[in-house]
Scaffold this motif. Structure first.
Motif, PDB file in Angstrom:
ATOM      1  N   GLU A 147       0.913  -1.076  -0.077  1.00 54.72           N
ATOM      2  CA  GLU A 147      -0.005  -0.069  -0.009  1.00 54.72           C
ATOM      3  C   GLU A 147       0.838   1.273  -0.054  1.00 54.72           C
ATOM      4  OE1 GLU A 147      -2.351   0.610   3.552  1.00 54.72           O
ATOM      5  OE2 GLU A 147      -0.630   0.144   4.879  1.00 54.72           O
TER       6      GLU A 147
ATOM      7  N   ALA B 194      -0.509  10.285  -4.047  1.00 50.94           N
ATOM      8  CA  ALA B 194       0.252  11.139  -3.536  1.00 50.94           C
ATOM      9  C   ALA B 194       0.593  12.230  -4.532  1.00 50.94           C
ATOM     10  CB  ALA B 194       1.666  10.538  -3.096  1.00 50.94           C
TER      11      ALA B 194
ATOM     12  N   THR C  69       1.605   4.249   1.824  1.00 52.73           N
ATOM     13  CA  THR C  69       1.487   4.682   3.249  1.00 52.73           C
ATOM     14  C   THR C  69       1.573   6.151   3.349  1.00 52.73           C
ATOM     15  OG1 THR C  69       3.734   4.910   3.691  1.00 52.73           O
ATOM     16  CG2 THR C  69       2.715   2.670   4.242  1.00 52.73           C
ATOM     17  N   LYS C  70       1.096   6.954   4.427  1.00 48.62           N
ATOM     18  CA  LYS C  70       1.037   8.297   4.800  1.00 48.62           C
ATOM     19  C   LYS C  70       2.543   8.768   4.671  1.00 48.62           C
ATOM     20  CE  LYS C  70      -3.085   8.749   7.263  1.00 48.62           C
ATOM     21  NZ  LYS C  70      -3.783   8.815   8.736  1.00 48.62           N
ATOM     22  N   LEU C  71       3.464   7.942   5.270  1.00 55.43           N
ATOM     23  CA  LEU C  71       4.848   8.505   5.150  1.00 55.43           C
ATOM     24  C   LEU C  71       5.562   8.751   3.795  1.00 55.43           C
ATOM     25  CD1 LEU C  71       7.286   9.148   6.758  1.00 55.43           C
ATOM     26  CD2 LEU C  71       7.816   6.962   7.013  1.00 55.43           C
ATOM     27  N   THR C  72       5.098   7.652   2.890  1.00 56.03           N
ATOM     28  CA  THR C  72       5.689   7.726   1.763  1.00 56.03           C
ATOM     29  C   THR C  72       4.846   8.673   0.817  1.00 56.03           C
ATOM     30  OG1 THR C  72       6.233   5.127   1.990  1.00 56.03           O
ATOM     31  CG2 THR C  72       6.179   6.037  -0.484  1.00 56.03           C
ATOM     32  N   SER C  73       3.606   8.903   1.002  1.00 50.52           N
ATOM     33  CA  SER C  73       2.852  10.079   0.413  1.00 50.52           C
ATOM     34  C   SER C  73       3.473  11.265   0.582  1.00 50.52           C
ATOM     35  CB  SER C  73       1.495  10.110   0.868  1.00 50.52           C
ATOM     36  OG  SER C  73       0.747   8.831   0.474  1.00 50.52           O
ATOM     37  N   ARG C  74       3.998  11.564   2.177  1.00 51.27           N
ATOM     38  CA  ARG C  74       4.622  12.664   2.343  1.00 51.27           C
ATOM     39  C   ARG C  74       5.893  12.989   1.774  1.00 51.27           C
ATOM     40  NH1 ARG C  74       4.992  13.185   8.638  1.00 51.27           N
ATOM     41  NH2 ARG C  74       7.028  12.670   8.387  1.00 51.27           N
TER      42      ARG C  74
ATOM     43  N   ALA D  26      -2.216  14.590  -4.404  1.00 49.15           N
ATOM     44  CA  ALA D  26      -2.196  15.487  -3.104  1.00 49.15           C
ATOM     45  C   ALA D  26      -1.265  16.296  -3.560  1.00 49.15           C
ATOM     46  CB  ALA D  26      -1.857  14.402  -2.059  1.00 49.15           C
TER      47      ALA D  26
END
Length: 221
Positions: A49, A83, A51-56, A86
């Protein structure tokens, strides 16, 4: 007039020469630079998936491309598409995910659309994008998703011939069921080049060329 600058964000170094060649052909007067970090896609695959960290981290790379002087940023990996969208909201220059022009063309081309991938982490985001672009265009579509299980592992394991054989077989089978096929990964496009013309029963769309042609149109303005 000052030359435009395109920033490319990649999750695989193998895509740098692919896009360099396309930019030379379609964007001869545009300055191009590359940001590469394959740990992004490795994390997505390992965790299955985005993740939020990778998206950031993706958002940060897009921001870095803007700070480096990019007039437009293209992210060349479909698995991190959410991402990319975003980051577009947080960036002062246009940001494009590599598969959007391909999804738009697929929606224009036919009602029955096939999406094929060798990674589940790419199949989901690309299928979702096609559905959303169809809704935006006010078109009803029938989507068929196909995962070539084992093909990506064969490619990474040093057996590209097995990868190509598996993808080609899936493409030929899927072409009997749909009006147009979307390749969810840029790495699959070379398989299409090696298919016989008689085996290409429907249009098979790959993202790299379509994305760079789209950017060429955008930068004309």
């Amino acid at each position: 007039m000052k030359a435009k600058t395109l920033g490319l964000v990649h999750t695989s170094a193998t895509l740098v020469p692919v896009f360099q060649q396309l930019c030379t052909e379609y964007l001869p007067n545009v300055n191009v630079f590359n940001i590469v970090d394959d740990s992004l896609i490795k994390d997505v695959i390992a965790k299955n998936e985005l993740t939020k960290l990778t998206s950031r981290r993706v958002v940060n790379y897009v921001g870095s491309a803007e700070l480096a002087g990019a007039d437009l940023v293209l992210v060349t990996c479909s698995s991190i598409g959410a991402a990319v969208e975003a980051s577009a909201e947080l960036t002062g220059v246009p940001v494009l995910r590599v598969d959007q022009p391909m999804a738009d063309l697929a929606v224009q081309t036919g009602k029955k659309i096939g999406v094929i991938a060798t990674l589940p982490t790419t199949l989901g985001p690309t299928s979702d994008l096609v559905k959303r672009r169809a809704a935006l265009a006010g078109k009803e579509i029938e989507l068929t998703s196909r995962l070539c299980e084992g093909a990506f592992e064969a490619l990474m394991g040093g057996n590209p011939a097995k990868h190509d054989e598996m993808v080609a077989k899936a493409l030929i089978e899927l072409s009997a069921q749909v009006d147009v096929i979307v390749l969810a990964q840029a790495s699959m496009s070379r398989v299409v080049d090696n298919l016989q013309e008689s085996e290409k029963k429907v249009p098979i769309l790959a993202s790299p060329t379509l994305a760079i042609k789209h950017i060429a149109d955008l930068l004309k303005d």
